[in-house]
Design a protein around this motif. Structure first.
Motif, mmCIF file in Angstrom:
data_model
loop_
_atom_site.group_PDB
_atom_site.id
_atom_site.type_symbol
_atom_site.label_atom_id
_atom_site.label_comp_id
_atom_site.label_asym_id
_atom_site.label_seq_id
_atom_site.Cartn_x
_atom_site.Cartn_y
_atom_site.Cartn_z
ATOM 1 N N GLN A 1 0.840 -1.189 0.000
ATOM 2 C CA GLN A 1 0.000 0.000 0.000
ATOM 3 C C GLN A 1 0.881 1.246 0.000
ATOM 4 N N VAL A 2 0.478 2.224 -0.808
ATOM 5 C CA VAL A 2 1.198 3.495 -0.890
ATOM 6 C C VAL A 2 0.240 4.600 -0.500
ATOM 7 N N GLN A 3 0.682 5.470 0.375
ATOM 8 C CA GLN A 3 -0.111 6.645 0.737
ATOM 9 C C GLN A 3 0.504 7.880 0.089
ATOM 10 N N LEU A 4 -0.361 8.691 -0.500
ATOM 11 C CA LEU A 4 0.079 9.884 -1.215
ATOM 12 C C LEU A 4 -0.618 11.104 -0.631
ATOM 13 N N VAL A 5 0.147 12.142 -0.336
ATOM 14 C CA VAL A 5 -0.421 13.364 0.229
ATOM 15 C C VAL A 5 0.087 14.556 -0.577
ATOM 16 N N GLU A 6 -0.857 15.233 -1.238
ATOM 17 C CA GLU A 6 -0.503 16.398 -2.042
ATOM 18 C C GLU A 6 -0.525 17.671 -1.199
ATOM 19 N N SER A 7 0.240 18.648 -1.628
ATOM 20 C CA SER A 7 0.227 19.970 -1.022
ATOM 21 C C SER A 7 0.672 20.977 -2.064
ATOM 22 N N GLY A 8 0.431 22.255 -1.763
ATOM 23 C CA GLY A 8 0.908 23.309 -2.641
ATOM 24 C C GLY A 8 -0.145 23.964 -3.509
ATOM 25 N N GLY A 9 -1.359 23.451 -3.471
ATOM 26 C CA GLY A 9 -2.411 24.079 -4.257
ATOM 27 C C GLY A 9 -2.804 25.426 -3.679
ATOM 28 N N GLY A 10 -3.629 26.155 -4.435
ATOM 29 C CA GLY A 10 -4.087 27.445 -3.960
ATOM 30 C C GLY A 10 -4.639 28.294 -5.078
ATOM 31 N N LEU A 11 -4.758 29.581 -4.780
ATOM 32 C CA LEU A 11 -5.300 30.553 -5.728
ATOM 33 C C LEU A 11 -4.150 31.391 -6.276
ATOM 34 N N VAL A 12 -4.107 31.528 -7.588
ATOM 35 C CA VAL A 12 -3.050 32.308 -8.233
ATOM 36 C C VAL A 12 -3.637 33.033 -9.430
ATOM 37 N N GLN A 13 -3.056 34.163 -9.764
ATOM 38 C CA GLN A 13 -3.516 34.902 -10.943
ATOM 39 C C GLN A 13 -2.952 34.274 -12.215
ATOM 40 N N ALA A 14 -3.651 34.486 -13.298
ATOM 41 C CA ALA A 14 -3.171 33.996 -14.589
ATOM 42 C C ALA A 14 -1.763 34.530 -14.854
ATOM 43 N N GLY A 15 -0.912 33.657 -15.367
ATOM 44 C CA GLY A 15 0.475 34.004 -15.599
ATOM 45 C C GLY A 15 1.403 33.677 -14.452
ATOM 46 N N GLY A 16 0.815 33.357 -13.312
ATOM 47 C CA GLY A 16 1.610 33.045 -12.139
ATOM 48 C C GLY A 16 2.072 31.597 -12.105
ATOM 49 N N SER A 17 2.681 31.227 -10.982
ATOM 50 C CA SER A 17 3.260 29.892 -10.823
ATOM 51 C C SER A 17 2.845 29.281 -9.493
ATOM 52 N N LEU A 18 2.812 27.955 -9.483
ATOM 53 C CA LEU A 18 2.619 27.177 -8.267
ATOM 54 C C LEU A 18 3.474 25.929 -8.384
ATOM 55 N N ARG A 19 3.898 25.405 -7.237
ATOM 56 C CA ARG A 19 4.565 24.105 -7.223
ATOM 57 C C ARG A 19 3.802 23.159 -6.315
ATOM 58 N N LEU A 20 3.316 22.092 -6.898
ATOM 59 C CA LEU A 20 2.656 21.045 -6.129
ATOM 60 C C LEU A 20 3.685 20.023 -5.677
ATOM 61 N N SER A 21 3.469 19.505 -4.487
ATOM 62 C CA SER A 21 4.310 18.432 -3.959
ATOM 63 C C SER A 21 3.429 17.251 -3.595
ATOM 64 N N CYS A 22 3.993 16.075 -3.683
ATOM 65 C CA CYS A 22 3.294 14.856 -3.299
ATOM 66 C C CYS A 22 4.255 13.988 -2.512
ATOM 67 N N ALA A 23 3.964 13.811 -1.235
ATOM 68 C CA ALA A 23 4.796 12.981 -0.370
ATOM 69 C C ALA A 23 4.227 11.573 -0.322
ATOM 70 N N ALA A 24 5.078 10.595 -0.565
ATOM 71 C CA ALA A 24 4.657 9.196 -0.588
ATOM 72 C C ALA A 24 5.212 8.454 0.615
ATOM 73 N N SER A 25 4.439 7.496 1.088
ATOM 74 C CA SER A 25 4.892 6.656 2.195
ATOM 75 C C SER A 25 4.293 5.271 2.054
ATOM 76 N N GLY A 26 4.899 4.327 2.710
ATOM 77 C CA GLY A 26 4.345 2.985 2.763
ATOM 78 C C GLY A 26 5.118 1.933 2.005
ATOM 79 N N ARG A 27 5.758 2.305 0.931
ATOM 80 C CA ARG A 27 6.530 1.353 0.132
ATOM 81 C C ARG A 27 7.770 2.061 -0.401
ATOM 82 N N THR A 28 8.615 1.305 -1.075
ATOM 83 C CA THR A 28 9.832 1.888 -1.639
ATOM 84 C C THR A 28 9.457 2.804 -2.796
ATOM 85 N N PHE A 29 9.625 4.092 -2.566
ATOM 86 C CA PHE A 29 9.179 5.108 -3.520
ATOM 87 C C PHE A 29 9.810 4.907 -4.886
ATOM 88 N N SER A 30 11.077 4.562 -4.922
ATOM 89 C CA SER A 30 11.789 4.463 -6.200
ATOM 90 C C SER A 30 11.307 3.296 -7.056
#
Length: 125
Positions: A1-30
């Protein structure tokens, strides 16, 4: 079993940038190929980007090529989605996904057994 947790979303104006992250746990990620999908209410989940186990191969939807970059840090068990030049049509819930099946169907939702809970990205015009 692999657990995935996203973060980094939000509100941004057009033309802007965001970086989403996803942390995994439970098994060998690679051991897992990773990806991102997005979904609007009442719509199907659409492929955004994917990255192979080693990080050597990446794939993108045509709509995000040249603007989004997927990457991974196997030492940190984390996959990222750098989103630049955001457009209102990028507004959606973004899901992190993982799978280790062979062959790897990187562009379809059925190609992934593990999904995060999603993070909202809203791009205002």
């Amino acid at each position: 079993q692999v657990q995935l947790v996203e973060s980094g979303g939000g509100l941004v104006q057009a033309g802007g940038s965001l970086r989403l992250s996803c942390a995994a746990s439970g098994r060998t990620f690679s051991n897992y190929n990773m990806g991102w999908f997005r979904q609007l209410p009442g719509k199907e989940r659409d492929f955004v980007a994917a990255i192979a186990r080693s990080g050597g191969n990446t794939y993108y939807a045509d709509s995000v090529k040249g603007r989004f970059t997927i990457s991974r840090d196997n030492a940190k068990n984390t996959v990222y989605l750098q989103m630049n030049s955001l457009k209102p049509e990028d507004t959606a819930v973004y899901y992190c996904v993982a799978d280790r099946s062979v062959p790897w169907r990187w562009g379809t939702p059925d190609g992934y057994n593990y999904w995060g809970q999603g993070t909202q990205v809203t791009v205002s015009s």
